[in-house]
Design a protein around this motif. Structure first.
Motif, PDB file in Angstrom:
ATOM      1  N   THR A 193       0.830  -1.203   0.000  1.00  0.00           N
ATOM      2  CA  THR A 193       0.000   0.000   0.000  1.00  0.00           C
ATOM      3  C   THR A 193       0.864   1.252   0.000  1.00  0.00           C
ATOM      4  O   THR A 193       0.584   2.229  -0.705  1.00  0.00           O
ATOM      5  CB  THR A 193      -0.919   0.004   1.235  1.00  0.00           C
ATOM      6  N   PHE A 194       1.924   1.229   0.795  1.00  0.00           N
ATOM      7  CA  PHE A 194       2.850   2.365   0.842  1.00  0.00           C
ATOM      8  C   PHE A 194       3.503   2.585  -0.519  1.00  0.00           C
ATOM      9  O   PHE A 194       3.642   3.723  -0.986  1.00  0.00           O
ATOM     10  CB  PHE A 194       3.917   2.104   1.910  1.00  0.00           C
ATOM     11  N   GLY A 195       3.894   1.486  -1.162  1.00  0.00           N
ATOM     12  CA  GLY A 195       4.522   1.601  -2.476  1.00  0.00           C
ATOM     13  C   GLY A 195       3.585   2.176  -3.524  1.00  0.00           C
ATOM     14  O   GLY A 195       4.003   2.967  -4.378  1.00  0.00           O
ATOM     15  N   LEU A 196       2.316   1.791  -3.461  1.00  0.00           N
ATOM     16  CA  LEU A 196       1.345   2.345  -4.403  1.00  0.00           C
ATOM     17  C   LEU A 196       1.221   3.857  -4.237  1.00  0.00           C
ATOM     18  O   LEU A 196       1.120   4.601  -5.215  1.00  0.00           O
ATOM     19  CB  LEU A 196      -0.025   1.684  -4.194  1.00  0.00           C
ATOM     20  N   GLY A 197       1.243   4.300  -2.991  1.00  0.00           N
ATOM     21  CA  GLY A 197       1.158   5.737  -2.740  1.00  0.00           C
ATOM     22  C   GLY A 197       2.370   6.494  -3.245  1.00  0.00           C
ATOM     23  O   GLY A 197       2.280   7.672  -3.596  1.00  0.00           O
ATOM     24  N   VAL A 198       3.516   5.807  -3.314  1.00  0.00           N
ATOM     25  CA  VAL A 198       4.743   6.465  -3.764  1.00  0.00           C
ATOM     26  C   VAL A 198       4.737   6.695  -5.271  1.00  0.00           C
ATOM     27  O   VAL A 198       5.090   7.779  -5.751  1.00  0.00           O
ATOM     28  CB  VAL A 198       5.978   5.630  -3.354  1.00  0.00           C
ATOM     29  N   TYR A 199       4.331   5.682  -6.041  1.00  0.00           N
ATOM     30  CA  TYR A 199       4.490   5.814  -7.491  1.00  0.00           C
ATOM     31  C   TYR A 199       3.226   6.257  -8.226  1.00  0.00           C
ATOM     32  O   TYR A 199       3.308   6.682  -9.383  1.00  0.00           O
ATOM     33  CB  TYR A 199       5.028   4.507  -8.086  1.00  0.00           C
ATOM     34  N   LEU A 200       2.070   6.201  -7.579  1.00  0.00           N
ATOM     35  CA  LEU A 200       0.868   6.701  -8.232  1.00  0.00           C
ATOM     36  C   LEU A 200       0.891   8.227  -8.278  1.00  0.00           C
ATOM     37  O   LEU A 200       1.488   8.871  -7.415  1.00  0.00           O
ATOM     38  CB  LEU A 200      -0.379   6.237  -7.478  1.00  0.00           C
ATOM     39  N   PRO A 201       0.248   8.826  -9.281  1.00  0.00           N
ATOM     40  CA  PRO A 201       0.170  10.293  -9.328  1.00  0.00           C
ATOM     41  C   PRO A 201      -0.458  10.853  -8.055  1.00  0.00           C
ATOM     42  O   PRO A 201      -1.297  10.206  -7.421  1.00  0.00           O
ATOM     43  CB  PRO A 201      -0.724  10.551 -10.552  1.00  0.00           C
ATOM     44  N   THR A 202      -0.073  12.065  -7.709  1.00  0.00           N
ATOM     45  CA  THR A 202      -0.509  12.655  -6.445  1.00  0.00           C
ATOM     46  C   THR A 202      -2.025  12.764  -6.349  1.00  0.00           C
ATOM     47  O   THR A 202      -2.613  12.510  -5.292  1.00  0.00           O
ATOM     48  CB  THR A 202       0.120  14.052  -6.274  1.00  0.00           C
ATOM     49  N   TYR A 203      -2.668  13.118  -7.458  1.00  0.00           N
ATOM     50  CA  TYR A 203      -4.116  13.305  -7.385  1.00  0.00           C
ATOM     51  C   TYR A 203      -4.846  11.986  -7.137  1.00  0.00           C
ATOM     52  O   TYR A 203      -5.949  11.975  -6.585  1.00  0.00           O
ATOM     53  CB  TYR A 203      -4.635  13.979  -8.660  1.00  0.00           C
ATOM     54  N   ILE A 204      -4.225  10.867  -7.516  1.00  0.00           N
ATOM     55  CA  ILE A 204      -4.848   9.571  -7.252  1.00  0.00           C
ATOM     56  C   ILE A 204      -4.605   9.144  -5.810  1.00  0.00           C
ATOM     57  O   ILE A 204      -5.535   8.754  -5.091  1.00  0.00           O
ATOM     58  CB  ILE A 204      -4.311   8.504  -8.228  1.00  0.00           C
ATOM     59  N   SER A 205      -3.344   9.210  -5.368  1.00  0.00           N
ATOM     60  CA  SER A 205      -3.030   8.793  -4.003  1.00  0.00           C
ATOM     61  C   SER A 205      -3.689   9.699  -2.969  1.00  0.00           C
ATOM     62  O   SER A 205      -4.133   9.238  -1.909  1.00  0.00           O
ATOM     63  CB  SER A 205      -1.510   8.771  -3.795  1.00  0.00           C
ATOM     64  N   SER A 206      -3.782  10.996  -3.270  1.00  0.00           N
ATOM     65  CA  SER A 206      -4.434  11.911  -2.332  1.00  0.00           C
ATOM     66  C   SER A 206      -5.933  11.635  -2.256  1.00  0.00           C
ATOM     67  O   SER A 206      -6.541  11.742  -1.180  1.00  0.00           O
ATOM     68  CB  SER A 206      -4.182  13.363  -2.744  1.00  0.00           C
ATOM     69  N   ALA A 207      -6.528  11.266  -3.395  1.00  0.00           N
ATOM     70  CA  ALA A 207      -7.951  10.913  -3.376  1.00  0.00           C
ATOM     71  C   ALA A 207      -8.188   9.655  -2.549  1.00  0.00           C
ATOM     72  O   ALA A 207      -9.187   9.548  -1.817  1.00  0.00           O
ATOM     73  CB  ALA A 207      -8.452  10.708  -4.806  1.00  0.00           C
ATOM     74  N   MET A 208      -7.265   8.694  -2.636  1.00  0.00           N
ATOM     75  CA  MET A 208      -7.371   7.484  -1.821  1.00  0.00           C
ATOM     76  C   MET A 208      -7.280   7.826  -0.335  1.00  0.00           C
ATOM     77  O   MET A 208      -8.048   7.312   0.487  1.00  0.00           O
ATOM     78  CB  MET A 208      -6.267   6.497  -2.216  1.00  0.00           C
ATOM     79  N   ALA A 209      -6.328   8.705  -0.002  1.00  0.00           N
ATOM     80  CA  ALA A 209      -6.179   9.104   1.399  1.00  0.00           C
ATOM     81  C   ALA A 209      -7.415   9.857   1.887  1.00  0.00           C
ATOM     82  O   ALA A 209      -7.872   9.659   3.023  1.00  0.00           O
ATOM     83  CB  ALA A 209      -4.931   9.979   1.554  1.00  0.00           C
ATOM     84  N   PHE A 210      -7.974  10.697   1.025  1.00  0.00           N
ATOM     85  CA  PHE A 210      -9.172  11.455   1.390  1.00  0.00           C
ATOM     86  C   PHE A 210     -10.345  10.509   1.657  1.00  0.00           C
ATOM     87  O   PHE A 210     -11.102  10.678   2.623  1.00  0.00           O
ATOM     88  CB  PHE A 210      -9.523  12.433   0.268  1.00  0.00           C
ATOM     89  N   GLY A 211     -10.482   9.489   0.812  1.00  0.00           N
ATOM     90  CA  GLY A 211     -11.540   8.506   1.020  1.00  0.00           C
ATOM     91  C   GLY A 211     -11.358   7.741   2.320  1.00  0.00           C
ATOM     92  O   GLY A 211     -12.333   7.447   3.028  1.00  0.00           O
ATOM     93  N   ALA A 212     -10.102   7.410   2.639  1.00  0.00           N
ATOM     94  CA  ALA A 212      -9.830   6.692   3.888  1.00  0.00           C
ATOM     95  C   ALA A 212     -10.174   7.544   5.103  1.00  0.00           C
ATOM     96  O   ALA A 212     -10.716   7.041   6.100  1.00  0.00           O
ATOM     97  CB  ALA A 212      -8.355   6.280   3.936  1.00  0.00           C
ATOM     98  N   VAL A 213      -9.872   8.838   5.027  1.00  0.00           N
ATOM     99  CA  VAL A 213     -10.194   9.741   6.141  1.00  0.00           C
ATOM    100  C   VAL A 213     -11.707   9.837   6.337  1.00  0.00           C
ATOM    101  O   VAL A 213     -12.215   9.779   7.468  1.00  0.00           O
ATOM    102  CB  VAL A 213      -9.585  11.138   5.889  1.00  0.00           C
ATOM    103  N   ILE A 214     -12.434   9.975   5.230  1.00  0.00           N
ATOM    104  CA  ILE A 214     -13.898  10.045   5.320  1.00  0.00           C
ATOM    105  C   ILE A 214     -14.457   8.767   5.940  1.00  0.00           C
ATOM    106  O   ILE A 214     -15.338   8.804   6.811  1.00  0.00           O
ATOM    107  CB  ILE A 214     -14.508  10.280   3.925  1.00  0.00           C
ATOM    108  N   MET A 215     -13.924   7.625   5.505  1.00  0.00           N
ATOM    109  CA  MET A 215     -14.402   6.354   6.039  1.00  0.00           C
ATOM    110  C   MET A 215     -14.111   6.239   7.530  1.00  0.00           C
ATOM    111  O   MET A 215     -14.938   5.740   8.311  1.00  0.00           O
ATOM    112  CB  MET A 215     -13.743   5.201   5.278  1.00  0.00           C
ATOM    113  N   ALA A 216     -12.939   6.694   7.954  1.00  0.00           N
ATOM    114  CA  ALA A 216     -12.595   6.640   9.373  1.00  0.00           C
ATOM    115  C   ALA A 216     -13.541   7.502  10.201  1.00  0.00           C
ATOM    116  O   ALA A 216     -13.971   7.106  11.296  1.00  0.00           O
ATOM    117  CB  ALA A 216     -11.148   7.093   9.569  1.00  0.00           C
ATOM    118  N   ILE A 217     -13.894   8.668   9.680  1.00  0.00           N
ATOM    119  CA  ILE A 217     -14.812   9.560  10.397  1.00  0.00           C
ATOM    120  C   ILE A 217     -16.205   8.942  10.491  1.00  0.00           C
ATOM    121  O   ILE A 217     -16.852   8.965  11.546  1.00  0.00           O
ATOM    122  CB  ILE A 217     -14.870  10.933   9.697  1.00  0.00           C
ATOM    123  N   VAL A 218     -16.663   8.358   9.374  1.00  0.00           N
ATOM    124  CA  VAL A 218     -17.996   7.744   9.358  1.00  0.00           C
ATOM    125  C   VAL A 218     -18.065   6.564  10.324  1.00  0.00           C
ATOM    126  O   VAL A 218     -19.035   6.409  11.078  1.00  0.00           O
ATOM    127  CB  VAL A 218     -18.353   7.302   7.924  1.00  0.00           C
TER     128      VAL A 218
END
Length: 255
Positions: free
Chosen positions: A192-217
């Protein structure tokens, strides 16, 4: 081992026969040599195991990464042509992708009481039909948008293409491998860490944003199981909806 856990001899013979047939077909239809094909089958076996394990642990199947690893391993002892290199990476990626999907499907089937025998038959039919449909979708996307463009950056394909010609910086790759092994031993999801490193920022940041929303919910809801089920349905809809919409747009853009 108990007798009931042993693999029947006829199954072993059938698996060996399929592997031999696969090597012959690859040698005939691609630029992969017989020896490269044998090494490829061994690599597929090892990476398919890892793919199933990582899919179960993280829900993420880095199939293209496994394709790159097997390609690098074969390139270390052989000298495959450029076309053979792409074929090797493609075979491994497809095998690992199918492995991860089957693991998820079997788990889902186990939860609802479906017989694995029927699931395997359905997986075989779906694999054949899916190969044809996926090839058509790729042709449409390539004709309308092109790969590696702003509309379709295809970062995974770019990573495979970069590795097909050899390693530009072996030291950096070795550092990454060592870090991945260390994180794995520490039970940190290195894939998972490796995917965040090589994926474009707008994709990895969107994944992180979704994870944050899920954690809050999940924190706000008392019923955690209901939250997980709802999140799975919503995420499946988002993934499927984006994929279908993208293909439809690509088809219309061709005319």
């Amino acid at each position: 081992k108990k007798e009931g856990n042993a693999i029947p001899r006829n199954i072993i013979i059938a698996i060996i026969a399929v592997c031999v047939f696969a090597v012959i077909i690859l040698a005939i239809t691609t630029e992969i040599t017989i020896l490269e094909g044998i090494l490829l089958i061994v690599g597929v076996y090892l990476t398919a195991y890892l793919s199933g394990m990582l899919t179960g642990q993280t829900g993420i199947n880095p199939m293209e990464v496994f394709g790159i690893l097997v390609l690098l391993g074969i390139s270390a002892v052989m000298s495959p042509s450029l076309a053979a290199a792409f074929s090797i990476a493609g075979v491994v990626a497809v095998a690992c992708g199918l492995t991860g999907d089957v693991m998820n499907d079997l788990k889902s089937g186990s939860m609802i009481g479906t017989r694995p025998r029927y699931q395997i038959i359905a997986e075989g039919i779906g694999g054949i039909i899916g190969a044809v449909v996926a090839a058509f979708a790729l042709i449409v996307l390539h004709a309308s948008m092109g790969f590696g463009t702003a509309e379709l950056p295809a970062p995974q394909a770019a990573a495979v293409a970069a590795m097909a010609g050899g390693l530009d910086n072996p030291i950096a790759f070795a550092i990454g491998v060592a870090a991945g092994l260390l994180l794995f031993l520490l039970r940190v999801p290195s894939a998972t860490f490796g995917l965040g490193v090589y994926l474009p920022t707008y994709i990895s940041s969107a994944m992180a944003f979704g994870a944050v929303i899920m954690a809050i919910v999940k924190k706000a809801m008392k019923n955690k199981e209901k939250a997980d089920n709802g999140a799975a349905l919503i995420s499946s809809g988002l993934l499927g909806g984006e994929g279908i919409t993208g293909v439809i747009i690509a088809i219309f853009s061709m005319f």
